[in-house]
Design an enzyme around this catalytic site. Structure first.
Site, short mmCIF file in Angstrom:
data_model
loop_
_atom_site.label_atom_id
_atom_site.label_comp_id
_atom_site.label_asym_id
_atom_site.label_seq_id
_atom_site.Cartn_x
_atom_site.Cartn_y
_atom_site.Cartn_z
N HIS A 1 -1.64 9.25 5.59
CA HIS A 1 -2.65 9.18 4.53
C HIS A 1 -2.48 10.39 3.61
O HIS A 1 -3.09 11.43 3.81
CB HIS A 1 -4.05 9.14 5.15
CG HIS A 1 -5.15 8.93 4.16
ND1 HIS A 1 -6.40 8.47 4.54
CD2 HIS A 1 -5.22 9.10 2.82
CE1 HIS A 1 -7.17 8.38 3.48
NE2 HIS A 1 -6.48 8.78 2.42
N HIS B 1 -8.60 1.99 1.90
CA HIS B 1 -9.66 2.98 2.13
C HIS B 1 -10.96 2.21 2.36
O HIS B 1 -11.27 1.29 1.59
CB HIS B 1 -9.83 3.87 0.90
CG HIS B 1 -8.76 4.90 0.73
ND1 HIS B 1 -7.43 4.61 0.80
CD2 HIS B 1 -8.85 6.24 0.49
CE1 HIS B 1 -6.74 5.73 0.61
NE2 HIS B 1 -7.57 6.73 0.43
N GLU C 1 -15.55 5.55 3.81
CA GLU C 1 -15.51 6.99 3.51
C GLU C 1 -16.87 7.33 2.92
O GLU C 1 -17.72 7.88 3.60
CB GLU C 1 -14.37 7.30 2.52
CG GLU C 1 -14.30 8.76 2.10
CD GLU C 1 -13.33 8.99 0.92
OE1 GLU C 1 -12.89 8.02 0.29
OE2 GLU C 1 -13.03 10.17 0.66
N ASP D 1 -4.69 13.63 2.93
CA ASP D 1 -5.31 12.94 1.78
C ASP D 1 -4.77 13.47 0.45
O ASP D 1 -3.72 13.00 -0.01
CB ASP D 1 -6.84 13.06 1.87
CG ASP D 1 -7.56 11.91 1.16
OD1 ASP D 1 -6.88 11.00 0.66
OD2 ASP D 1 -8.80 11.93 1.11
N ASP D 2 -5.47 14.43 -0.16
CA ASP D 2 -5.04 15.03 -1.43
C ASP D 2 -4.96 16.55 -1.22
O ASP D 2 -5.83 17.29 -1.67
CB ASP D 2 -6.04 14.69 -2.53
CG ASP D 2 -6.15 13.20 -2.76
OD1 ASP D 2 -5.22 12.63 -3.35
OD2 ASP D 2 -7.14 12.60 -2.30
N HIS E 1 -1.86 10.97 -0.74
CA HIS E 1 -1.62 10.44 -2.08
C HIS E 1 -0.69 11.40 -2.79
O HIS E 1 -1.04 12.58 -2.93
CB HIS E 1 -2.94 10.33 -2.85
CG HIS E 1 -3.97 9.50 -2.14
ND1 HIS E 1 -4.12 8.15 -2.38
CD2 HIS E 1 -4.87 9.82 -1.17
CE1 HIS E 1 -5.09 7.69 -1.59
NE2 HIS E 1 -5.55 8.68 -0.84
#
Ligand SMILES: [Zn+2]
Length: 348
Positions: free
Chosen positions: A20, A200, A203, A281-282, A22
């Site tokens: 996961h 997703h 969340e 994630d980011d 991006h």
């Protein structure tokens, strides 16, 4: 809790898979400024520091606003290559052996950047990473869920000439008000094409979105899914069906899904037998890459070496690697953790 130094070291060195991340979320402020200069893009921030300070977002939407502004500097294949290679180097440093990387074509095509530039730039970097670092990877095309399903369909069609470069599709961006069923038809089409499916869900959205992503979109993994904890029957189902939840602790903290990681559902999900995995994630925006996420959650929750071993195993098991490659990585993980674990006292 304080994380034991020996365990912290083992965690850093453990082989892991990242499922996961991006790729646009790995753009560090320094690289954003360098690319802005290279492409003569004017940024609404005076300096790297000013941009970093703007990272004090409070929820998913305020984060996404900065995220899309940052991505605006990506123009050429070389830009996508440089961004991807910068991520790979950080992942390799954290002993990530395999990554399944999300990319958001619509963030770029909406700005007039051709999808071929996006896909080729990322894919070329990943091909180089394979030979240079023995780093294996897959690409997953994500649809932005705040846009229409028609737009997602157009993106999928535009990507089909590059079908051999990506293994699946996902669904990201603003979850609230954009439920899974909005994308039922485009996911059905992707399924027909033999693509892997992830989304997703759960969340900021409710546990129901997790169930709907499974029942309506037929996804194989849930990204985040931490809200599943609100539905006991759903937790049992996730455990029974071995549906992985790709959890990103620092993201959850920064976006205030769990402002205090001591309240995080990860340990409870893991203890219920859910195949939780840990990811970044980011990472440029949320304060850390893989190992920072692992360490944060091991600091906050009563997790031990057996949990770390399980989390590392889960990350490869839930991957889209071939059964043979999975088995190789799992053997490596088991060897690593079995040699690391202290001798267990005999049961009374
Ligand atoms: Zn995400």
């Amino acid at each position: 809790m304080t994380l034991d130094a020996a365990l912290a070291e083992r965690i850093r060195r453990s082989p892991k898979a990242e499922l996961h991340v991006h790729i646009e979320g790995t753009l560090e402020p320094e690289l954003i400024f360098r690319l802005a200069q290279r492409n003569q893009v004017k940024l609404p921030y005076a300096s790297v520091d000013a941009l970093r300070q703007a990272y004090a977002f409070t929820d998913l939407q305020s984060f996404l606003d900065i995220y899309y502004a940052g991505a605006s500097v990506l123009q050429t294949e070389e830009d996508f290559f440089d961004m991807t290679m910068a991520y790979v180097q950080r992942a390799v440093a954290d002993n990530v052996r395999h990554a399944e990387i999300f990319f958001d074509p619509q963030t770029h095509t909406a700005r007039g950047v051709d999808i071929e530039i996006v896909i080729d730039g990322i894919a070329d970097a990943l091909a180089q990473a394979r030979t240079q670092y023995d780093f294996s990877s897959r690409m997953i095309l994500c649809f932005l869920r705040h846009l229409s399903e028609e737009d997602a369909f157009a993106t999928l069609e535009a990507a089909l000439p590059y079908r051999d470069r990506f293994v699946g599709v996902g669904l990201d961006s603003s979850e609230r008000g954009n439920p899974p069923e909005k994308f039922a038809r485009v996911f059905a089409r992707a399924r027909e094409l033999g693509l892997h499916l992830v989304a997703h869900a759960g969340e900021e959205g409710p546990a129901q979105y997790v169930a709907d992503a499974l029942d309506i979109l037929h996804v194989e993994r849930i990204d985040h899914g931490v809200r599943a904890i609100d539905d006991e029957a759903l937790v049992q189902r996730l455990a029974r069906e071995r549906i992985a939840l790709t959890v990103c602790p620092l993201s959850n903290q920064k976006l205030k899904v769990y402002p205090d990681l001591r309240d995080h559902s990860l340990k409870r999900l893991l203890d219920a037998g859910v195949a939780v995995t840990l990811h970044s994630d980011d990472p440029a925006y949320f304060g850390g890459y893989m190992n920072a996420n692992w360490e944060a959650v091991f600091e906050a929750l009563p997790l031990d070496a057996a949990d770390a071993h399980q989390l590392a195993r889960n990350s490869f098991e839930a991957s889209f690697l071939s059964p043979m490659h999975k088995a190789e990585y799992l053997a490596e993980v088991d060897h690593f953790w079995q040699s690391a674990l202290p001798t267990q006292p005999a049961a009374a």
